[in-house]
Write an enzyme that holds these catalytic residues in place. Structure first.
Site, mmCIF file in Angstrom:
data_model
loop_
_atom_site.group_PDB
_atom_site.id
_atom_site.type_symbol
_atom_site.label_atom_id
_atom_site.label_comp_id
_atom_site.label_asym_id
_atom_site.label_seq_id
_atom_site.Cartn_x
_atom_site.Cartn_y
_atom_site.Cartn_z
ATOM 1 N N ARG A 19 35.636 -8.493 26.669
ATOM 2 C CA ARG A 19 36.031 -7.153 27.127
ATOM 3 C C ARG A 19 34.991 -6.414 27.962
ATOM 4 N NH1 ARG A 19 39.358 -3.823 22.779
ATOM 5 N NH2 ARG A 19 37.325 -3.542 21.832
ATOM 6 N N ASP A 20 33.885 -7.077 28.336
ATOM 7 C CA ASP A 20 32.921 -6.424 29.221
ATOM 8 C C ASP A 20 32.152 -7.455 30.044
ATOM 9 O OD1 ASP A 20 31.869 -4.120 30.367
ATOM 10 O OD2 ASP A 20 30.238 -3.956 28.902
ATOM 11 N N VAL A 21 32.878 -8.423 30.611
ATOM 12 C CA VAL A 21 32.248 -9.411 31.477
ATOM 13 C C VAL A 21 31.874 -8.719 32.783
ATOM 14 C CG1 VAL A 21 32.543 -11.585 32.722
ATOM 15 C CG2 VAL A 21 33.583 -11.290 30.458
ATOM 16 N N ASN A 25 25.870 -8.448 32.061
ATOM 17 C CA ASN A 25 25.978 -9.140 30.781
ATOM 18 C C ASN A 25 25.899 -10.655 30.915
ATOM 19 O OD1 ASN A 25 26.145 -6.739 29.405
ATOM 20 N ND2 ASN A 25 28.377 -6.677 29.463
ATOM 21 N N THR A 57 33.735 -1.900 31.323
ATOM 22 C CA THR A 57 33.190 -1.224 32.495
ATOM 23 C C THR A 57 34.306 -1.101 33.529
ATOM 24 O OG1 THR A 57 31.027 -2.176 32.000
ATOM 25 C CG2 THR A 57 31.364 -1.323 34.247
#
Length: 188
Positions: A19-21, A25, A57
């Site tokens: 959920r935040d690639v 990261n 993001t």
């Protein structure tokens, strides 16, 4: 390939969405290996099937998340595509929405409208168009960024594409080498 493999492992083996690639990261070891990190926003697939909360993001969010639909593995695949685009273009996605003050013109609603109507200029990244990347990589990146989740290339197919070993002749043709140069490469 390593990033796609990490995501595939999360989805298939752990039943987990990242959920935040995004590039921030993705980490590289001193040995050159790629690692996916920051699992602070991750969730189990079974736990979020009805969640419409937009998590992550914004610039890397998929069209379905921006429109309030529940996330699935396709949202991580979209974010992988956006991350690949940024790595290849050396430009952040949707930069035209930057308001100059650290925000987005039109906020989240403006981003959702923009993402659903526009596409990133991946064609310009192809060698044939003056870019630096082979058409296969650009086409794979484009297929990760299909607007409809069902139309996105799956991670297994992406990994198969990335792991294909082209022949010397295929490489020579892609690079526009002469027959002599191809023959010299084959002799190495």
């Amino acid at each position: 390939t390593q990033l796609a493999s990490a995501l595939s492992y999360c989805h298939e083996e752990l039943k987990l969405l990242h959920r935040d690639v995004k590039p921030a990261n993705v980490f590289m070891t001193t040995g050159g290996d790629v690692k996916l990190g920051d699992f602070g926003l991750c969730a189990y697939l079974a736990d979020i099937t009805k969640s419409t909360e937009a998590v992550g993001t914004p610039l890397y969010m998929s069209p379905e998340i921006l429109s309030g639909q529940p996330p699935d593995a396709g949202a991580d695949v979209w974010a992988l595509g956006i991350t690949l685009y940024e790595a290849m273009s050396l430009k952040p996605p949707w930069a035209e929405l930057d308001d100059g003050y650290g925000g987005l013109q039109g906020g989240m609603a403006g981003l959702a409208k923009h993402v659903s109507a526009k596409s990133l200029p991946i064609e310009a990244l192809k060698v044939a168009n003056g870019g630096n990347y082979p058409p296969e990589l650009c086409d794979a990146t484009s297929s990760l960024l299909a607007k409809k989740p069902a139309s996105r290339m799956g991670l297994k197919k992406l990994l198969a594409e990335l792991n294909k070993q082209p022949s010397i002749e295929e490489l020579a043709a892609q690079w526009g080498l002469s027959k002599e140069a191809a023959a010299a490469m084959a002799g190495i």
